[in-house]
Design an enzyme around this catalytic site. Structure first.
Site, PDB file in Angstrom:
ATOM      1  N   ASP A 164       0.766  -1.243   0.000  1.00 51.15           N
ATOM      2  CA  ASP A 164       0.000   0.000   0.000  1.00 51.15           C
ATOM      3  C   ASP A 164       0.803   1.302   0.000  1.00 51.15           C
ATOM      4  O   ASP A 164       0.613   2.145  -0.853  1.00 51.15           O
ATOM      5  CB  ASP A 164      -0.941   0.019   1.212  1.00 51.15           C
ATOM      6  CG  ASP A 164      -1.878  -1.178   1.248  1.00 51.15           C
ATOM      7  OD1 ASP A 164      -1.720  -2.095   0.419  1.00 51.15           O
ATOM      8  OD2 ASP A 164      -2.760  -1.197   2.107  1.00 51.15           O
ATOM      9  N   GLU A 394       2.029  -9.477  11.495  1.00 52.35           N
ATOM     10  CA  GLU A 394       1.777  -9.129  10.084  1.00 52.35           C
ATOM     11  C   GLU A 394       3.098  -8.844   9.370  1.00 52.35           C
ATOM     12  O   GLU A 394       3.320  -9.263   8.247  1.00 52.35           O
ATOM     13  CB  GLU A 394       0.866  -7.904  10.043  1.00 52.35           C
ATOM     14  CG  GLU A 394       0.463  -7.481   8.643  1.00 52.35           C
ATOM     15  CD  GLU A 394      -0.486  -6.282   8.627  1.00 52.35           C
ATOM     16  OE1 GLU A 394      -0.699  -5.672   9.701  1.00 52.35           O
ATOM     17  OE2 GLU A 394      -0.998  -5.959   7.535  1.00 52.35           O
TER      18      GLU A 394
HETATM   19  C1  DGY Z   1      -5.914  -2.068   4.099  1.00 54.83           C
HETATM   20  O1  DGY Z   1      -7.078  -1.876   4.389  1.00 54.83           O
HETATM   21  O2  DGY Z   1      -4.951  -1.541   4.696  1.00 54.83           O
HETATM   22  C2  DGY Z   1      -5.579  -3.023   3.068  1.00 54.83           C
HETATM   23  O3  DGY Z   1      -4.207  -3.175   2.893  1.00 54.83           O
HETATM   24  C3  DGY Z   1      -6.230  -2.709   1.771  1.00 54.83           C
HETATM   25  O4  DGY Z   1      -6.133  -3.868   1.041  1.00 54.83           O
END
Ligand code: DGY
Length: 429
Positions: A164, A394
């Site tokens: 992201d 994560e």
């Molecule tokens: C989030 O909501 O942070 C996710 O990475 C989007 O896929």
């Protein structure tokens, strides 16, 4: 905790995150089915329940759109703990409410892995049912994420890359005008320390791109032509190139000659196209903003996936070995998601520095395929040490090994089971 106990914990994380055939990445932060998460999760299930592994992928494809796209999130039930939910996306492309774009296409690779590791004698049957769906998804990628036939795939949203807030997106994202965004409340920062998540300014733009997709009715041709963000991504491109090589093997095993011929054409085109992402100054593949034409100036963990994609010719292999050794001299744990020598590197902020187990796994496969067993093993040993230190987080700090983001995380557990655990490494040896 001993490694045997970690094996057990990893299995129980998958079982606890199982929603009845599909698995959520983690409770609270990500309460739906995510595309590439699910596919890695299938690898983890395959170590103790092969039928359940296939089910994970089959359920993901239940959400395939009429145009072939497999969405990045399937909203099988509404969950107020996540934002943005189905109403914000406003899609209508498939049988299950979903987001409006895709995610890295790892599925064909894992389908091949499931076929080759099969103990039931039923794998080819299940692969046969998935083949037309995988073909349709790959055709969709080529038609709508490479509309100029360049041999590289773009993402229309940073979320589509799965990485992201990667520094590679910064410049293209700054060019996105903030518009059509209703007042909103983020949920991610109520689950996780905000210093480990993207900034508000990023989120405003993420939502502006979603608004642009909505405005285009999520028509993929219109999205490709008008979306304010359209950046060729080495991550998606290399994962797709690798997936095509694996899909070819599956098609050949099934005697699907026409499909095999079509896939060979894709591979040829992409091998050529990938060279357009090569940054000669850095001696690595980077992203290219397809709106401005500009290449980015940093090395990300996806640069190393060139090897996973089968691009092992010189100078790629020796350049990546050099970068690997340089980065290894800077941080304790490989592979940081962004170059620690780059000005944008941040060791704990999501995709701007932290280590991700499933990226490590793919990088290691690439080095192993290129005949570099020692760097492949270094990746495994670091991933093992990270999980022993930071738990099934994560992601992890490349400096301290601290686990960050969500906890009891499905793909970290899956990668442990399939590759990082010493009990797997013993079996593979
Ligand atoms: C989030 O909501 O942070 C996710 O990475 C989007 O896929």
């Amino acid at each position: 905790m001993s490694d045997m106990n970690l094996d057990k914990t990893a299995q129980s994380i998958l079982v606890e995150n199982d929603q009845g055939g599909y698995t959520i990445p983690t409770k609270g932060l990500y309460p739906y089915q995510w595309n590439w998460d699910s596919v890695f999760v299938a690898l983890g299930f395959a170590t103790f329940d092969q039928d359940r592994a296939w089910r994970e992928i089959e359920m993901l494809f239940e959400g395939q759109w009429r145009d072939g796209m497999v969405p990045h999130i399937l909203f099988r039930k509404d969950d107020p703990s996540y934002f943005p939910g189905p109403k914000v996306w406003g899609t209508d492309g498939g049988p299950i409410p979903s987001s409006g774009h895709s995610q890295p296409p790892v599925a064909a690779t894992v389908v091949r892995d499931l076929v080759e590791g099969d103990r039931s004698g039923k794998a080819l049957e299940r692969a046969r049912a998935l083949l037309p769906k995988l073909m349709a998804w790959h055709r969709w990628y080529l038609a709508y994420r490479d509309p100029q036939d360049l041999g590289v795939l773009a993402v229309m949203h940073p979320w589509e890359s799965g990485r992201d807030n990667l520094p590679d997106w910064d410049e293209a994202l700054r060019a996105v005008e903030i518009r059509d965004v209703e007042p909103y409340v983020r949920k991610d920062t109520s689950h996780v320390d905000p210093s480990m998540r993207p900034h508000k300014d990023d989120y405003d733009r993420y939502l502006s791109i979603v608004a642009a997709g909505r405005k285009a009715g999520w028509d993929p041709e219109k999205v490709a032509a008008t979306c304010p963000f359209f950046v060729a991504d080495p991550g998606v491109t290399f994962i797709f190139l690798r997936a095509n090589r694996d899909l070819l093997k599956v098609a050949e095993a099934l005697g699907a000659d026409a499909e095999a011929k079509e896939i060979r054409g894709w591979i040829q085109k992409m091998e050529k196209g990938a060279t357009t992402l090569w940054n000669e100054d850095l001696k690595a593949h980077v992203a290219r903003d397809l709106r401005s034409g500009k290449l980015t100036d940093g090395i990300s963990s996806a640069s190393f996936l060139a090897l996973y994609a089968g691009l092992t010719d010189e100078p790629v292999l020796s350049s990546l070995q050099g970068h690997f050794d340089r980065i290894a001299s800077k941080v304790r744990y490989l592979m940081p998601s962004y170059d620690p020598d780059h000005r944008s590197y941040e060791p704990l902020r999501y995709w701007r520095g932290p280590v991700w187990a499933m990226i490590n796994y793919m990088i290691a496969r690439g080095f192993a395929d290129a005949g570099d067993a020692s760097r492949a093993e270094r990746m495994r040993a670091d991933t093992e040490a990270l999980i022993e230190t930071g738990g099934f987080a994560e992601y992890f700090s490349p400096e301290s090994g601290t686990g960050a983001g969500g906890g009891a995380f499905s793909w970290t557990a899956a990668i442990w089971l399939t590759w990082a655990s010493p009990s797997r490494a013993d079996q593979a040896a």
